[in-house]
Scaffold this motif. Sequence first.
Motif, mmCIF file in Angstrom:
data_model
loop_
_atom_site.group_PDB
_atom_site.id
_atom_site.type_symbol
_atom_site.label_atom_id
_atom_site.label_comp_id
_atom_site.label_asym_id
_atom_site.label_seq_id
_atom_site.Cartn_x
_atom_site.Cartn_y
_atom_site.Cartn_z
ATOM 1 N N SER A 48 2.061 3.198 3.901
ATOM 2 C CA SER A 48 2.212 2.010 2.986
ATOM 3 C C SER A 48 3.654 2.051 2.359
ATOM 4 O O SER A 48 3.900 0.857 1.838
ATOM 5 C CB SER A 48 1.158 2.272 1.910
ATOM 6 N N ARG B 215 5.728 -5.211 -1.102
ATOM 7 C CA ARG B 215 4.375 -6.224 -0.886
ATOM 8 C C ARG B 215 4.701 -7.694 -1.408
ATOM 9 O O ARG B 215 4.096 -8.634 -0.917
ATOM 10 C CB ARG B 215 3.412 -5.471 -1.569
ATOM 11 N N ARG C 285 -0.446 -3.750 8.052
ATOM 12 C CA ARG C 285 -0.383 -4.497 6.435
ATOM 13 C C ARG C 285 1.147 -5.516 6.706
ATOM 14 O O ARG C 285 1.652 -5.522 7.666
ATOM 15 C CB ARG C 285 0.124 -3.701 5.404
ATOM 16 N N GLU D 8 -6.811 2.800 1.859
ATOM 17 C CA GLU D 8 -6.117 1.996 2.891
ATOM 18 C C GLU D 8 -5.855 2.485 4.265
ATOM 19 O O GLU D 8 -5.664 3.925 4.318
ATOM 20 C CB GLU D 8 -4.707 1.495 2.778
#
Length: 248
Positions: free
Chosen positions: A14, A74, A224, A8
Amino acid sequence: MVGDPGNEPHGELSTPIWTALGTRQAHLGDADVLARRYQPDVAPFAAVADELPAAFEALHGLMRPGEVAAVLSREPVAVPPILRSTTLGAVHQMVADAHLEQAGFDADFLDLGDDDVDEMIALTQLTQPGPFVRRTHVMGRYIGIRDNGKLIAMAGERMRVPGYTEVSAVCVDPAWRGKGLAALLINVVRTDIERRGEIPFLHVFGGNHSAIALYERLGFRLSRIFMLNQITRADSTDATTGRPLHGN
């Protein structure tokens, strides 16, 4: 949640809360093997190693009744019965991939510290840029603009991940909006970050289109999308005892 960033872009981001509390800001938090959280008077953010019950049980052990923890994920989280979870919405993580100067109101800024905390909290309560409590300012450098002695705008640094620092608490008194103050302060903060050889990033609620447009004009791009989950202990007498989380 802890995950494998794989290939990523900006994979270090993340799991920003987990990583910050395990590295550059470990001194500002409390930790278990499976859970980490900032000290409550610094920030409400927390993270768990995974979505298994044992990790949330560890988070429960780090929280007192009535406290609020903000967890990024997420997907909406499913917590065990000892906790309550409310999904507050989608949060966009944006990373600066270009430094685009924006002309703004010509104003002098000053560094903010312990003596300014009451005014900083009052301004964030008025404008709701995100959670800000009595020791949030120790997470990094905060700067502000005053008019006739009154604090009318501010911005600063929040989460610190190796190689990255978060721009946060960007807020302007409603009477002073539209003069370029937010852009001015963001550019000052991000320039400081970049001079240290780091990359600026930030988080903003997906529905805050005006803020997202400003950040895009200043060279930030979507990295993201997370869900922001407000976590409380089920044994709290009032699940909203902690001030509800808000944000950009």
